[in-house]
Design a protein around this motif. Structure first.
Motif, PDB file in Angstrom:
ATOM      1  N   LYS A  91      72.736  38.837  -5.058  1.00  0.00           N
ATOM      2  CA  LYS A  91      72.072  37.555  -4.853  1.00  0.00           C
ATOM      3  C   LYS A  91      70.916  37.734  -3.894  1.00  0.00           C
ATOM      4  O   LYS A  91      70.876  38.685  -3.128  1.00  0.00           O
ATOM      5  CB  LYS A  91      73.058  36.503  -4.355  1.00  0.00           C
ATOM      6  CG  LYS A  91      73.732  36.869  -3.059  1.00  0.00           C
ATOM      7  CD  LYS A  91      75.025  36.102  -2.915  1.00  0.00           C
ATOM      8  CE  LYS A  91      75.970  36.737  -1.948  1.00  0.00           C
ATOM      9  NZ  LYS A  91      76.406  38.057  -2.235  1.00  0.00           N
ATOM     10  N   GLY A  92      69.980  36.820  -3.968  1.00  0.00           N
ATOM     11  CA  GLY A  92      68.832  36.839  -3.064  1.00  0.00           C
ATOM     12  C   GLY A  92      68.889  35.670  -2.098  1.00  0.00           C
ATOM     13  O   GLY A  92      69.340  34.584  -2.456  1.00  0.00           O
ATOM     14  N   LYS A  93      68.454  35.928  -0.902  1.00  0.00           N
ATOM     15  CA  LYS A  93      68.357  34.887   0.137  1.00  0.00           C
ATOM     16  C   LYS A  93      66.990  35.030   0.809  1.00  0.00           C
ATOM     17  O   LYS A  93      66.491  36.138   0.969  1.00  0.00           O
ATOM     18  CB  LYS A  93      69.446  35.053   1.210  1.00  0.00           C
ATOM     19  CG  LYS A  93      70.855  34.953   0.681  1.00  0.00           C
ATOM     20  CD  LYS A  93      71.162  33.552   0.253  1.00  0.00           C
ATOM     21  CE  LYS A  93      72.590  33.450  -0.259  1.00  0.00           C
ATOM     22  NZ  LYS A  93      72.887  32.167  -0.806  1.00  0.00           N
ATOM     23  N   THR A  94      66.410  33.912   1.217  1.00  0.00           N
ATOM     24  CA  THR A  94      65.145  33.989   1.946  1.00  0.00           C
ATOM     25  C   THR A  94      65.413  34.400   3.391  1.00  0.00           C
ATOM     26  O   THR A  94      66.536  34.276   3.892  1.00  0.00           O
ATOM     27  CB  THR A  94      64.388  32.652   1.899  1.00  0.00           C
ATOM     28  OG1 THR A  94      65.244  31.623   2.408  1.00  0.00           O
ATOM     29  CG2 THR A  94      63.956  32.325   0.470  1.00  0.00           C
ATOM     30  N   ARG A  95      64.371  34.870   4.061  1.00  0.00           N
ATOM     31  CA  ARG A  95      64.504  35.442   5.406  1.00  0.00           C
ATOM     32  C   ARG A  95      64.969  34.444   6.459  1.00  0.00           C
ATOM     33  O   ARG A  95      65.716  34.804   7.344  1.00  0.00           O
ATOM     34  CB  ARG A  95      63.166  36.021   5.886  1.00  0.00           C
ATOM     35  CG  ARG A  95      62.703  37.227   5.170  1.00  0.00           C
ATOM     36  CD  ARG A  95      61.375  37.758   5.705  1.00  0.00           C
ATOM     37  NE  ARG A  95      60.366  36.734   5.896  1.00  0.00           N
ATOM     38  CZ  ARG A  95      59.983  36.252   7.079  1.00  0.00           C
ATOM     39  NH1 ARG A  95      60.502  36.705   8.188  1.00  0.00           N
ATOM     40  NH2 ARG A  95      59.074  35.313   7.157  1.00  0.00           N
ATOM     41  N   GLU A  96      64.455  33.241   6.400  1.00  0.00           N
ATOM     42  CA  GLU A  96      64.802  32.244   7.413  1.00  0.00           C
ATOM     43  C   GLU A  96      64.609  32.809   8.823  1.00  0.00           C
ATOM     44  O   GLU A  96      65.408  32.551   9.723  1.00  0.00           O
ATOM     45  CB  GLU A  96      66.245  31.764   7.239  1.00  0.00           C
ATOM     46  CG  GLU A  96      66.571  31.242   5.865  1.00  0.00           C
ATOM     47  CD  GLU A  96      66.233  29.790   5.649  1.00  0.00           C
ATOM     48  OE1 GLU A  96      66.130  29.044   6.635  1.00  0.00           O
ATOM     49  OE2 GLU A  96      66.048  29.405   4.486  1.00  0.00           O
ATOM     50  N   GLY A  97      63.566  33.630   8.999  1.00  0.00           N
ATOM     51  CA  GLY A  97      63.243  34.208  10.300  1.00  0.00           C
ATOM     52  C   GLY A  97      64.034  35.449  10.652  1.00  0.00           C
ATOM     53  O   GLY A  97      63.889  36.003  11.734  1.00  0.00           O
ATOM     54  N   PHE A  98      64.877  35.935   9.730  1.00  0.00           N
ATOM     55  CA  PHE A  98      65.755  37.072  10.025  1.00  0.00           C
ATOM     56  C   PHE A  98      65.012  38.379  10.267  1.00  0.00           C
ATOM     57  O   PHE A  98      65.232  39.046  11.251  1.00  0.00           O
ATOM     58  CB  PHE A  98      66.775  37.266   8.900  1.00  0.00           C
ATOM     59  CG  PHE A  98      67.499  38.573   8.971  1.00  0.00           C
ATOM     60  CD1 PHE A  98      68.402  38.821   9.992  1.00  0.00           C
ATOM     61  CD2 PHE A  98      67.270  39.566   8.039  1.00  0.00           C
ATOM     62  CE1 PHE A  98      69.060  40.037  10.064  1.00  0.00           C
ATOM     63  CE2 PHE A  98      67.927  40.780   8.104  1.00  0.00           C
ATOM     64  CZ  PHE A  98      68.828  41.013   9.121  1.00  0.00           C
ATOM     65  N   CYS A  99      64.160  38.777   9.339  1.00  0.00           N
ATOM     66  CA  CYS A  99      63.458  40.046   9.489  1.00  0.00           C
ATOM     67  C   CYS A  99      61.956  39.803   9.372  1.00  0.00           C
ATOM     68  O   CYS A  99      61.521  38.709   9.057  1.00  0.00           O
ATOM     69  CB  CYS A  99      63.941  41.077   8.473  1.00  0.00           C
ATOM     70  SG  CYS A  99      63.863  40.541   6.762  1.00  0.00           S
ATOM     71  N   LYS A 100      61.191  40.841   9.626  1.00  0.00           N
ATOM     72  CA  LYS A 100      59.731  40.699   9.633  1.00  0.00           C
ATOM     73  C   LYS A 100      59.211  40.227   8.285  1.00  0.00           C
ATOM     74  O   LYS A 100      59.757  40.555   7.242  1.00  0.00           O
ATOM     75  CB  LYS A 100      59.078  42.030   9.994  1.00  0.00           C
ATOM     76  CG  LYS A 100      59.300  42.427  11.416  1.00  0.00           C
ATOM     77  CD  LYS A 100      58.478  43.648  11.744  1.00  0.00           C
ATOM     78  CE  LYS A 100      58.725  43.999  13.192  1.00  0.00           C
ATOM     79  NZ  LYS A 100      57.573  44.436  13.880  1.00  0.00           N
ATOM     80  N   ASP A 101      58.126  39.465   8.371  1.00  0.00           N
ATOM     81  CA  ASP A 101      57.414  39.055   7.174  1.00  0.00           C
ATOM     82  C   ASP A 101      57.003  40.314   6.425  1.00  0.00           C
ATOM     83  O   ASP A 101      56.727  41.339   7.035  1.00  0.00           O
ATOM     84  CB  ASP A 101      56.178  38.236   7.584  1.00  0.00           C
ATOM     85  CG  ASP A 101      55.495  37.600   6.398  1.00  0.00           C
ATOM     86  OD1 ASP A 101      56.152  37.420   5.354  1.00  0.00           O
ATOM     87  OD2 ASP A 101      54.306  37.276   6.531  1.00  0.00           O
ATOM     88  N   ASP A 102      56.977  40.251   5.107  1.00  0.00           N
ATOM     89  CA  ASP A 102      56.559  41.372   4.284  1.00  0.00           C
ATOM     90  C   ASP A 102      57.541  42.543   4.347  1.00  0.00           C
ATOM     91  O   ASP A 102      57.146  43.702   4.411  1.00  0.00           O
ATOM     92  CB  ASP A 102      55.145  41.831   4.657  1.00  0.00           C
ATOM     93  CG  ASP A 102      54.271  41.960   3.430  1.00  0.00           C
ATOM     94  OD1 ASP A 102      54.643  41.413   2.382  1.00  0.00           O
ATOM     95  OD2 ASP A 102      53.220  42.608   3.510  1.00  0.00           O
ATOM     96  N   SER A 103      58.809  42.209   4.371  1.00  0.00           N
ATOM     97  CA  SER A 103      59.841  43.234   4.350  1.00  0.00           C
ATOM     98  C   SER A 103      61.015  42.735   3.517  1.00  0.00           C
ATOM     99  O   SER A 103      61.114  41.558   3.195  1.00  0.00           O
ATOM    100  CB  SER A 103      60.287  43.594   5.767  1.00  0.00           C
ATOM    101  OG  SER A 103      60.820  42.474   6.411  1.00  0.00           O
ATOM    102  N   VAL A 104      61.871  43.669   3.160  1.00  0.00           N
ATOM    103  CA  VAL A 104      63.063  43.353   2.384  1.00  0.00           C
ATOM    104  C   VAL A 104      64.242  44.044   3.059  1.00  0.00           C
ATOM    105  O   VAL A 104      64.145  45.211   3.441  1.00  0.00           O
ATOM    106  CB  VAL A 104      62.938  43.829   0.920  1.00  0.00           C
ATOM    107  CG1 VAL A 104      64.211  43.546   0.134  1.00  0.00           C
ATOM    108  CG2 VAL A 104      61.732  43.197   0.234  1.00  0.00           C
ATOM    109  N   ALA A 105      65.335  43.327   3.199  1.00  0.00           N
ATOM    110  CA  ALA A 105      66.569  43.890   3.748  1.00  0.00           C
ATOM    111  C   ALA A 105      67.692  43.635   2.757  1.00  0.00           C
ATOM    112  O   ALA A 105      67.591  42.757   1.898  1.00  0.00           O
ATOM    113  CB  ALA A 105      66.887  43.259   5.097  1.00  0.00           C
ATOM    114  N   CYS A 106      68.749  44.408   2.879  1.00  0.00           N
ATOM    115  CA  CYS A 106      69.881  44.226   1.979  1.00  0.00           C
ATOM    116  C   CYS A 106      71.182  44.552   2.700  1.00  0.00           C
ATOM    117  O   CYS A 106      71.265  45.525   3.455  1.00  0.00           O
ATOM    118  CB  CYS A 106      69.729  45.126   0.758  1.00  0.00           C
ATOM    119  SG  CYS A 106      71.013  44.841  -0.495  1.00  0.00           S
ATOM    120  N   PHE A 107      72.195  43.716   2.450  1.00  0.00           N
ATOM    121  CA  PHE A 107      73.551  43.925   2.921  1.00  0.00           C
ATOM    122  C   PHE A 107      74.430  44.123   1.689  1.00  0.00           C
ATOM    123  O   PHE A 107      74.307  43.370   0.719  1.00  0.00           O
ATOM    124  CB  PHE A 107      74.075  42.702   3.679  1.00  0.00           C
ATOM    125  CG  PHE A 107      73.347  42.408   4.940  1.00  0.00           C
ATOM    126  CD1 PHE A 107      73.771  42.927   6.149  1.00  0.00           C
ATOM    127  CD2 PHE A 107      72.219  41.583   4.925  1.00  0.00           C
ATOM    128  CE1 PHE A 107      73.106  42.646   7.325  1.00  0.00           C
ATOM    129  CE2 PHE A 107      71.544  41.288   6.094  1.00  0.00           C
ATOM    130  CZ  PHE A 107      71.984  41.818   7.303  1.00  0.00           C
TER     131      PHE A 107
END
Length: 158
Positions: free
Chosen positions: A134-150
């Motif tokens: 699933k995808g979730k928006t950053r909501e301020g979690f990580c830097k703009d223009d980046s992708v993270a995954c758990f």
């Protein structure tokens, strides 16, 4: 017995950069930027690899495939996943399910979700009903223009 069930958590993140190919879960995503990493930067496969390695108490992806080793420059992340799967099987475990969350404002994950789930299921030789992405928006979690995954995996003794 308690040692018959194992849970592993994996995480990865990379910045997006113009001119690179974007892959998530081994699937090419139509987007003008790709993930900057020593290998192909596939954060989903990296997080999944680490989750599997963690669940069976193996060294993490950085120890097995260090970014200081030129051998892994531009490597296909499927290689890392295959090694993790081999180690899971060698320890006598089978994968019950995989749950992955991709954190990004762009690109949107929803249009690729089913394809990514099917690709991961095929790579891992699992029924697609055992793979969730699933995808979730950053909501301020990580830097703009980046992708993270758990990613979380559940293993049981075969």
């Amino acid at each position: 017995m308690i040692e018959d069930i194992r849970i592993g958590l994996g995480f990865d993140g990379h910045r997006l950069e113009e001119g690179l190919e974007l892959k998530l879960g081994g699937v090419k995503i139509d987007y003008p930027k790709g993930l900057k990493g020593h290998s192909d930067g596939d954060v989903l496969l990296h997080a999944l690899t680490d989750a599997l390695l963690s669940a069976c108490k193996e060294p993490d992806i950085g120890q097995l495939f260090p970014d200081t080793d030129p051998m892994w420059k531009g490597a296909d992340s499927r290689v890392f996943l295959m090694e993790a799967l081999k180690r899971v099987k060698e320890k006598g475990y089978m994968i019950m399910n995989v749950d992955c969350t991709v954190v990004a404002d762009e690109p949107r994950i929803a249009p690729y979700r089913k394809l990514i789930e099917e690709n991961i299921a095929q790579l891992m030789e699992l029924d697609p009903c055992r793979v969730s992405v699933k995808g979730k928006t950053r909501e301020g979690f990580c830097k703009d223009d980046s992708v993270a995954c758990f990613c979380v995996v559940l293993l049981v003794k075969a």
